[in-house]
Design a protein around this motif. Structure first.
Motif, PDB file in Angstrom:
ATOM      1  N   VAL A 279      44.270  36.719  42.421  1.00 56.62           N
ATOM      2  CA  VAL A 279      43.720  38.002  42.850  1.00 56.62           C
ATOM      3  C   VAL A 279      42.545  37.795  43.801  1.00 56.62           C
ATOM      4  O   VAL A 279      42.484  38.381  44.874  1.00 56.62           O
ATOM      5  N   ASP A 280      41.590  36.966  43.394  1.00 55.39           N
ATOM      6  CA  ASP A 280      40.372  36.716  44.171  1.00 55.39           C
ATOM      7  C   ASP A 280      40.091  35.222  44.102  1.00 55.39           C
ATOM      8  O   ASP A 280      40.128  34.622  43.030  1.00 55.39           O
ATOM      9  N   HIS A 281      39.801  34.605  45.254  1.00 55.41           N
ATOM     10  CA  HIS A 281      39.674  33.156  45.329  1.00 55.41           C
ATOM     11  C   HIS A 281      38.241  32.666  45.128  1.00 55.41           C
ATOM     12  O   HIS A 281      37.972  31.481  45.313  1.00 55.41           O
ATOM     13  N   GLY A 282      37.336  33.560  44.739  1.00 55.67           N
ATOM     14  CA  GLY A 282      35.966  33.177  44.463  1.00 55.67           C
ATOM     15  C   GLY A 282      35.754  32.826  43.010  1.00 55.67           C
ATOM     16  O   GLY A 282      36.703  32.702  42.226  1.00 55.67           O
ATOM     17  N   ASP A 283      34.493  32.706  42.611  1.00 51.31           N
ATOM     18  CA  ASP A 283      34.147  32.240  41.273  1.00 51.31           C
ATOM     19  C   ASP A 283      33.463  33.302  40.422  1.00 51.31           C
ATOM     20  O   ASP A 283      32.815  32.974  39.430  1.00 51.31           O
ATOM     21  N   THR A 284      33.645  34.586  40.779  1.00 51.87           N
ATOM     22  CA  THR A 284      32.870  35.606  40.046  1.00 51.87           C
ATOM     23  C   THR A 284      33.639  36.867  39.691  1.00 51.87           C
ATOM     24  O   THR A 284      33.221  37.613  38.810  1.00 51.87           O
ATOM     25  N   PHE A 285      34.771  37.172  40.327  1.00 55.49           N
ATOM     26  CA  PHE A 285      35.471  38.440  40.145  1.00 55.49           C
ATOM     27  C   PHE A 285      36.331  38.368  38.885  1.00 55.49           C
ATOM     28  O   PHE A 285      37.209  37.503  38.764  1.00 55.49           O
ATOM     29  N   TYR A 286      36.124  39.316  37.947  1.00 52.50           N
ATOM     30  CA  TYR A 286      36.789  39.199  36.648  1.00 52.50           C
ATOM     31  C   TYR A 286      36.932  40.561  35.972  1.00 52.50           C
ATOM     32  O   TYR A 286      36.206  41.507  36.265  1.00 52.50           O
ATOM     33  N   ALA A 287      37.907  40.615  35.038  1.00 51.14           N
ATOM     34  CA  ALA A 287      38.072  41.764  34.126  1.00 51.14           C
ATOM     35  C   ALA A 287      38.274  43.080  34.862  1.00 51.14           C
ATOM     36  O   ALA A 287      37.929  44.146  34.355  1.00 51.14           O
ATOM     37  N   ALA A 288      38.862  43.039  36.056  1.00 52.13           N
ATOM     38  CA  ALA A 288      39.015  44.249  36.873  1.00 52.13           C
ATOM     39  C   ALA A 288      40.111  45.154  36.331  1.00 52.13           C
ATOM     40  O   ALA A 288      41.160  44.690  35.878  1.00 52.13           O
ATOM     41  N   ILE A 289      39.867  46.458  36.386  1.00 57.37           N
ATOM     42  CA  ILE A 289      40.874  47.465  36.045  1.00 57.37           C
ATOM     43  C   ILE A 289      40.741  48.628  37.032  1.00 57.37           C
ATOM     44  O   ILE A 289      39.692  48.811  37.655  1.00 57.37           O
ATOM     45  N   PRO A 290      41.801  49.443  37.183  1.00 59.21           N
ATOM     46  CA  PRO A 290      41.797  50.442  38.251  1.00 59.21           C
ATOM     47  C   PRO A 290      41.482  51.862  37.798  1.00 59.21           C
ATOM     48  O   PRO A 290      41.719  52.249  36.649  1.00 59.21           O
ATOM     49  N   TYR A 291      40.946  52.631  38.752  1.00 62.58           N
ATOM     50  CA  TYR A 291      41.042  54.077  38.685  1.00 62.58           C
ATOM     51  C   TYR A 291      42.467  54.455  39.055  1.00 62.58           C
ATOM     52  O   TYR A 291      42.971  54.064  40.118  1.00 62.58           O
ATOM     53  N   ARG A 292      43.132  55.231  38.194  1.00 64.12           N
ATOM     54  CA  ARG A 292      44.495  55.710  38.487  1.00 64.12           C
ATOM     55  C   ARG A 292      44.365  57.074  39.156  1.00 64.12           C
ATOM     56  O   ARG A 292      44.216  58.091  38.486  1.00 64.12           O
ATOM     57  N   LEU A 293      44.411  57.068  40.477  1.00 62.61           N
ATOM     58  CA  LEU A 293      44.207  58.279  41.261  1.00 62.61           C
ATOM     59  C   LEU A 293      45.543  58.866  41.682  1.00 62.61           C
ATOM     60  O   LEU A 293      46.567  58.175  41.664  1.00 62.61           O
ATOM     61  N   ASP A 295      46.859  59.514  44.527  1.00 64.04           N
ATOM     62  CA  ASP A 295      47.521  58.923  45.700  1.00 64.04           C
ATOM     63  C   ASP A 295      47.265  57.433  45.857  1.00 64.04           C
ATOM     64  O   ASP A 295      47.703  56.832  46.832  1.00 64.04           O
ATOM     65  N   ARG A 296      46.545  56.809  44.928  1.00 60.74           N
ATOM     66  CA  ARG A 296      46.281  55.376  45.039  1.00 60.74           C
ATOM     67  C   ARG A 296      45.725  54.848  43.719  1.00 60.74           C
ATOM     68  O   ARG A 296      45.382  55.620  42.812  1.00 60.74           O
ATOM     69  N   HIS A 297      45.634  53.523  43.644  1.00 60.74           N
ATOM     70  CA  HIS A 297      44.980  52.872  42.511  1.00 60.74           C
ATOM     71  C   HIS A 297      43.827  52.061  43.072  1.00 60.74           C
ATOM     72  O   HIS A 297      44.011  51.212  43.949  1.00 60.74           O
ATOM     73  N   THR A 298      42.621  52.319  42.570  1.00 59.50           N
ATOM     74  CA  THR A 298      41.406  51.718  43.105  1.00 59.50           C
ATOM     75  C   THR A 298      40.771  50.823  42.047  1.00 59.50           C
ATOM     76  O   THR A 298      40.313  51.300  41.013  1.00 59.50           O
ATOM     77  N   LEU A 299      40.750  49.535  42.329  1.00 59.53           N
ATOM     78  CA  LEU A 299      40.320  48.508  41.384  1.00 59.53           C
ATOM     79  C   LEU A 299      38.806  48.334  41.428  1.00 59.53           C
ATOM     80  O   LEU A 299      38.192  48.363  42.495  1.00 59.53           O
ATOM     81  N   ILE A 300      38.206  48.127  40.262  1.00 60.24           N
ATOM     82  CA  ILE A 300      36.798  47.741  40.203  1.00 60.24           C
ATOM     83  C   ILE A 300      36.671  46.616  39.190  1.00 60.24           C
ATOM     84  O   ILE A 300      37.302  46.650  38.123  1.00 60.24           O
ATOM     85  N   GLY A 301      35.895  45.580  39.545  1.00 60.20           N
ATOM     86  CA  GLY A 301      35.787  44.414  38.685  1.00 60.20           C
ATOM     87  C   GLY A 301      34.341  44.023  38.446  1.00 60.20           C
ATOM     88  O   GLY A 301      33.424  44.462  39.142  1.00 60.20           O
ATOM     89  N   TRP A 302      34.173  43.178  37.450  1.00 62.25           N
ATOM     90  CA  TRP A 302      32.860  42.628  37.118  1.00 62.25           C
ATOM     91  C   TRP A 302      32.614  41.387  37.957  1.00 62.25           C
ATOM     92  O   TRP A 302      33.492  40.516  38.068  1.00 62.25           O
ATOM     93  N   LEU A 303      31.425  41.286  38.561  1.00 63.58           N
ATOM     94  CA  LEU A 303      31.007  40.071  39.246  1.00 63.58           C
ATOM     95  C   LEU A 303      30.175  39.246  38.262  1.00 63.58           C
ATOM     96  O   LEU A 303      28.995  39.512  38.033  1.00 63.58           O
ATOM     97  N   MET A 304      30.809  38.263  37.670  1.00 62.23           N
ATOM     98  CA  MET A 304      30.234  37.451  36.606  1.00 62.23           C
ATOM     99  C   MET A 304      29.021  36.663  37.122  1.00 62.23           C
ATOM    100  O   MET A 304      29.116  35.963  38.125  1.00 62.23           O
TER     101      MET A 304
END
Length: 505
Positions: A279-293, A295-304
């Motif tokens: 999903v993300d090639h860095g070392d901090t993006f985790y536990a992300a889940i989406p807003y179910r809208l 017309d779209r799904h908008t993801l938000i995640g924790w930056l560890m």
């Protein structure tokens, strides 16, 4: 989540040791969400109702470290500016046990299938993992709200699913219209499996199927979700995207995804068993889940936060990301772009906060920051480079005046890689293997587009409209505030450029 206790009490972060007590406003983000004070981790229950985005999150209301897990709460109308509200679901203390409110989701029960509603109004129902550390047990439980999500009442019939397991967590629930049922995806972490359950009333749940093990299985699976997405924007071609958070050997923040089909009972992955899609090639993006809208799904995640110590808060959220699926030579793949609502807000910023050029001359390097403008390590940059010639191109940020330390985010056309290089600046705050992070990315017609979002301590780099993303955290010294464009492709290098000053957002 229990995983945070295991990870952060380990050698990587040691949060039970001395934590920072000196205020660090220089690292407090401006346009990434943080709690007013104290510890924050996983986003929970993101939901959009009556024109308002609600964000709940794992929170310690008492200390700036993991513990006393409760659900913090904030609201926004634009996903940039947030109103902080009181803790929505606090930990539960009884004479016999402590129950921590671990991760989960919230649904608007429009048909009042649960019977929790009153006065003809639809209740909000939170489905969460009840963690009982003394009993070493995790079950799934409900709490409901009839005041729009400000306060919640615990369901007297909790738990609603109890397998008698130590590790069983993170229910993500949605309404599946074709079957007329609620569907839950929930993780069996040690087994590397996702279980699917269905319910007509959110109280009684029946097991439908299991998915896994598959893909990356060298660490626990948790925080699952599944959403339908059109492929290449075609509403007639729908595939289901499932994400799982796992941690890993290189760093504790790793998420993988699968693409396939879901019939309301079983998820069938199109992804080959041994293929790992990141999903993300860095070392901090985790536990992300989406807003179910709608017309779209908008993801938000924790930056560890890793080793970084901040005070009086610790932990932040990513920029919200719209999700998409596109057809590539390798198969159907995920794309993530900063949410449309957020990017539209950039265009409305006053003129003094914007710099736009269709043909900006870089030469070998060009200083973009200057006194009073773009020098606060709080900006958003969109740039397109011509990479048809050899040589890396990109941005150097958080640079000190002598350029002895800086962070470089750019593209290497020889290796066909997006990269973030923190080797001169973050040696004391990152594991050595995470000082240089890369993601494979191919140029399009000899061009590479970068979106670089730097918010005092968070750095998110999107390549080619979100085909690859690298997210990380950095902690610049006080005098390290310069921003440069650079090019190793020759003295005549130019780029198209948009730069936004995000201070005060």
């Amino acid at each position: 989540m229990k995983r945070i206790l295991l990870l952060f009490l380990g050698s990587l972060c040691a949060v039970s040791v001395v934590t920072a007590q000196t205020a660090t406003p220089q690292w407090r983000p401006s346009y990434h969400f943080t709690a007013p004070k104290n510890w924050l981790n996983d986003p929970n229950g993101p939901i959009f109702i009556n024109g308002v985005y609600h964000l709940y999150y794992q929170h310690n209301p008492f200390e700036n470290k993991w513990g006393h897990m409760s659900w913090g709460h904030a609201t926004s109308t634009d996903l940039l500016r947030w109103k902080h509200l009181p803790v929505a679901i606090p930990e539960i203390e009884t004479p016999d046990t402590t129950t921590w409110i671990f991760s989960g989701s919230i649904v608007a029960d429009a048909k009042n299938t649960s019977g929790f509603g009153k006065d003809g109004k639809a209740p909000l129902v939170a489905i969460y993992t009840a963690d009982q550390p003394k009993q070493k047990k995790e079950t799934q439980a409900l709490a409901y709200s009839n005041d729009g999500g400000t306060t919640f009442t615990q369901f007297k019939g909790n738990p609603v699913i109890d397998l008698g397991l130590k590790d069983f967590r993170d229910p993500n629930v949605f309404w599946h219209e074709p079957t007329g049922k609620w569907v839950m995806a929930v993780a069996l972490p040690a087994a590397h499996k996702i279980q699917f359950y269905s319910s007509g009333d959110l109280k009684k749940w029946d097991l439908l199927s299991e998915f896994g093990p598959q893909g990356y299985t060298r660490h626990v699976w948790e925080c699952p979700f599944i959403v339908p997405l059109p492929v290449d924007g075609n509403p007639g071609k729908i595939k289901w995207l499932m994400m799982v958070s796992s941690g890993g050997e290189r760093h504790p923040a790793f998420m993988q995804y699968f693409v396939g089909d879901f019939d309301g009972k079983t998820f069938k992955s199109d992804t080959p068993d041994k293929t790992i899609l990141t999903v993300d090639h860095g070392d901090t993006f985790y536990a992300a889940i989406p807003y179910r809208l709608p017309d779209r799904h908008t993801l938000i995640g924790w930056l560890m936060p890793g080793k970084g110590e901040t005070f009086p808060w610790r932990g932040q959220m990513s920029i919200p990301r719209d999700l998409g699926l596109v057809t590539t030579a390798d198969g159907i793949r995920l794309v993530q772009r900063p949410a449309q609502l957020v990017t539209a807000a950039l265009e409305r910023l006053p003129a003094e906060k914007k710099f736009i050029s269709k043909s900006f001359t870089i030469g070998k390097e060009k200083l973009l920051s200057k006194t009073g403008k773009f020098e606060e390590n709080c900006w958003w940059l969109e740039v397109e480079f011509d990479v048809s010639k050899a040589g890396r191109q990109g941005v150097r940020l958080a640079a000190d005046p002598e350029k002895k330390t800086f962070i470089e985010a750019g593209y290497d056309p020889g290796k066909k890689q997006l990269y973030v290089d923190c080797r001169t600046a973050e040696k004391d705050r990152k594991e050595p293997q995470n000082l240089f992070q890369v993601a494979d990315l191919k140029a399009k017609n000899g061009k590479i587009k970068l979106r670089v979002l730097f918010d005092r301590s968070s750095l998110e780099v999107f390549g080619n409209d979100g085909e690859a993303v690298i997210s990380t955290l950095v902690y610049p010294q006080a005098n390290a505030r310069q921003l440069w464009l650079f090019s190793d492709a020759g003295s005549g290098a130019t780029a198209s450029l948009k730069l936004f000053d995000m201070t005060g957002i």
